[in-house]
Design an enzyme around this catalytic site. Structure first.
Site, PDB file in Angstrom:
ATOM      1  N   LEU A  32       5.636  -0.344  -3.121  1.00 17.02           N
ATOM      2  CA  LEU A  32       4.428  -0.242  -2.303  1.00 17.02           C
ATOM      3  C   LEU A  32       3.309   0.348  -3.157  1.00 17.02           C
ATOM      4  CD1 LEU A  32       5.886   1.032   1.100  1.00 17.02           C
ATOM      5  CD2 LEU A  32       5.528  -1.324   0.330  1.00 17.02           C
ATOM      6  N   ASP A  33       2.484  -0.518  -3.710  1.00 10.61           N
ATOM      7  CA  ASP A  33       1.439  -0.100  -4.634  1.00 10.61           C
ATOM      8  C   ASP A  33       0.332   0.655  -3.905  1.00 10.61           C
ATOM      9  OD1 ASP A  33      -0.035  -0.302  -7.253  1.00 10.61           O
ATOM     10  OD2 ASP A  33      -1.431  -1.413  -5.970  1.00 10.61           O
ATOM     11  N   ALA A  34      -0.063   1.790  -4.479  1.00 16.07           N
ATOM     12  CA  ALA A  34      -1.199   2.582  -3.972  1.00 16.07           C
ATOM     13  C   ALA A  34      -1.090   2.854  -2.476  1.00 16.07           C
ATOM     14  CB  ALA A  34      -2.512   1.869  -4.282  1.00 16.07           C
TER      15      ALA A  34
END
Length: 583
Positions: A239-241
């Site tokens: 889960l990016d950023a």
């Protein structure tokens, strides 16, 4: 809702009611099930219990790479990556994180234009699937923002439904003084729409426009994308950023309760799905904030150990493990069903925010100035008071260890291998950036070409050139890869290196970073000892409490160690993994 487990229904309604209190809860829950599964019959009868069985083991080791980190101008980069993995890493690596492999416009893939397609310059879903047939695949769910050139944003600018409500808007006169920023660009971007001038939120860059999760349709769309990844063999979803996805004007807009609830909702879906999928959160923030994404064993399965890279770097540059020891003693063991992802380098720089509160300002400045003297760069972030602070160091980890605070020396390789041995031995799953595995140097030509600091650690290797270097046993790249593979393969055989095996920090002075690991069945112990200095050291054998009557071996040197020895010696940066098993 019909024919679904009561526990699932109850928890889903609770989360949906909290995140979207004004929505029709029953209807939205049905839509969520449809978005992720399509068919209600695919929901498991019982929740997968928090457990480490089947999700990871001491055998796991991950490589982080772009789909085109290796090129030759003739073949699809994904085919070359597959060949590289088979040729050089087949016996060392079990997992592959292919960084965003979708069509994009900037940030080397993190400004996505189409979440459902593979970038045709890399290959196709078929090529992704082939790699997934042999390795556990990790992909990025870039869920905070999309490219300003995406269909979603183009439809927003034209007022087309449903995308006219897909992006987070604010006004220039809103109170945004508390907003935590990872960059220095203006937060808001002015755009014209059929309903007038709007100001959209851009946490990272004006080409990366933040979506609006207060609109349930945005969540549903990302759940469909998540399902697509799983259907294509992805078994670790990054889960990016994620920390920035929920905004509320007047707050700091990071780690808000709704953000954690959305992660919990995704975890809930995975817990009731047939596939074994690991949820990994990417939150490059101070340590306590990062650990919050474990939740109560109901959020991420795994979190990046973000404080580890700057602390390892500081220890090896200063020759003192003082802060590593203090940090590790205060680190809680991951709860059952959770794990740390240990790393020293990634496609981004070495984050300095995770060092806040662990290193003082003078020590951080010393590290920064030293790395700059080795050719590294520094990127800044804006602070709420209008100032700037270091956000990350941009450098290859290999070149960050050219020397110490006193300057360059002859121990770069030994110092680097010490850093990676710590990553391998600590509680957690080890992950290695491709440029660390092959000892890539700072890529200044990339910085000059792009004007982007991070390009220094994103070299695209010409494959024939790389093969020639790796097949030359005297080249530094071959020496790094050979040594790394040997240690990874040793590590993978040790039950005491299970990601959740018992760990205790040892007190052996400031020059030895040492800890004890023990397997679940207590049959194997390992004393993992790492000399972080350029000095020859001797420690009393009795200081590590070897149990008499056992044969003890250093897994890395093959040397036999016993309790009758007066001292255990260490060359500069030497590591010893002393165990009661011979292999």
């Amino acid at each position: 809702m019909l024919d679904i487990p009561v526990a699932f229904e109850t928890k889903l309604k609770e989360l949906v009611g909290f995140i979207y209190p004004n929505a029709d809860c029953d209807d939205l829950c049905q839509q969520i099930i449809g978005a992720y599964w399509g068919n209600i019959d695919d929901v498991r009868d019982e929740q997968r219990q928090p457990s480490n069985v089947g999700l990871w083991s001491e055998d796991d080791a991950v490589i982080i790479t772009y789909g085109n980190s290796i090129k030759d101008g003739k073949h699809k980069p994904l085919d070359l990556l597959q060949d590289f993995l088979k040729r050089y890493l087949g016996e060392a690596i079990t997992g592959v994180h292919i960084l965003p492999f979708f069509p994009f416009t900037s940030d080397d893939g993190f400004a996505v234009t189409d979440y459902r397609a593979v970038n045709s310059e890399l290959g196709s879903w078929e090529d992704i699937n082939r790699i997934g047939d042999r390795f556990k695949l990790m992909s990025d769910l870039v869920l905070n923002h999309v490219s300003s050139q995406s269909k979603w944003f183009n439809d927003y600018r034209q007022g087309h439904e449903p995308y006219d409500k897909f992006f987070f808007e604010a006004r220039p006169d809103d109170d945004l003084s508390q907003v935590v920023r990872p960059r220095t660009n203006d937060l808001l971007r002015e755009v014209e729409t059929p309903t007038g001038t709007k100001h959209v939120w851009c946490t990272f860059s004006h080409d990366q426009v933040d979506v609006d999760f207060t609109n349930p349709e945005v969540l549903l769309e990302f759940l469909r994308i998540m399902r697509l990844h799983v259907d294509n063999g992805i078994r670790i979803i990054r889960l990016d950023a994620v920390a920035f996805i929920w905004k509320e004007i007047g707050t700091n807009c990071i780690h808000l309760p709704e953000t954690h609830a959305i992660v919990q909702l995704m975890r809930l879906l995975l817990d009731f799905a047939e596939e074994d999928v690991i949820l990994l959160t990417e939150t490059n923030v101070p340590n306590t904030e990062n650990l919050s994404y474990f939740g109560n064993r109901n959020e991420a399965h795994a979190v990046y150990n973000f404080s580890l890279p700057p602390l390892i770097l500081q220890a090896l540059l200063s020759g003192s493990s003082k802060h590593l020891n203090q940090w590790q003693m205060a680190m809680p063991p991951a709860q059952m069903g959770c794990a740390y992802l240990n790393f020293s380098a990634s496609h981004d720089g070495i984050g300095m925010r995770p060092a806040e509160g662990l290193l003082d300002e003078e020590e951080i400045d010393d590290v920064i100035e030293t790395v700059k003297s080795f050719g590294g760069l520094v990127s800044m972030r804006s602070t709420p008071d209008g100032g700037q602070k270091p956000y990350e160091l941009n450098v290859t980890f290999f070149d960050a260890l050219k020397g110490t605070l006193k300057g360059e020396d002859e121990y770069q390789l030994e110092r680097f291998l010490c850093s990676q041995s710590i990553v391998m031995a600590l509680e957690g799953i080890p992950a290695f950036y491709i440029h660390s595995l092959i000892g890539t140097n700072n890529h200044m030509a990339g910085v000059e070409k792009t004007g982007v600091n991070r390009a220094i650690n994103r070299k695209r290797w010409n494959y024939p050139e790389l093969i020639e270097l790796l097949d030359d046993e005297n080249s530094m790249h071959a020496r790094v890869l050979t040594a790394m593979k040997e240690r990874i393969q040793i590590r993978r055989k040790q039950e005491a290196f299970h990601p959740n095996a018992t760990q205790f920090t040892m007190q052996l002075g400031d020059k030895i970073f040492g800890f004890w690991r023990q397997s679940y069945d207590r049959a194997q112990s390992i004393f993992a000892l790492h000399n972080v200095s350029n000095e020859e050291l001797h420690i009393p054998a009795v200081s590590i409490n070897l149990i008499g009557g056992h044969d003890w071996y250093d897994l890395l040197s093959g040397e036999k160690i016993n309790e009758h020895m007066s001292d255990i010696s260490f060359a500069p940066y030497q590591c010893r993994w002393i165990t009661n098993r011979s292999e």
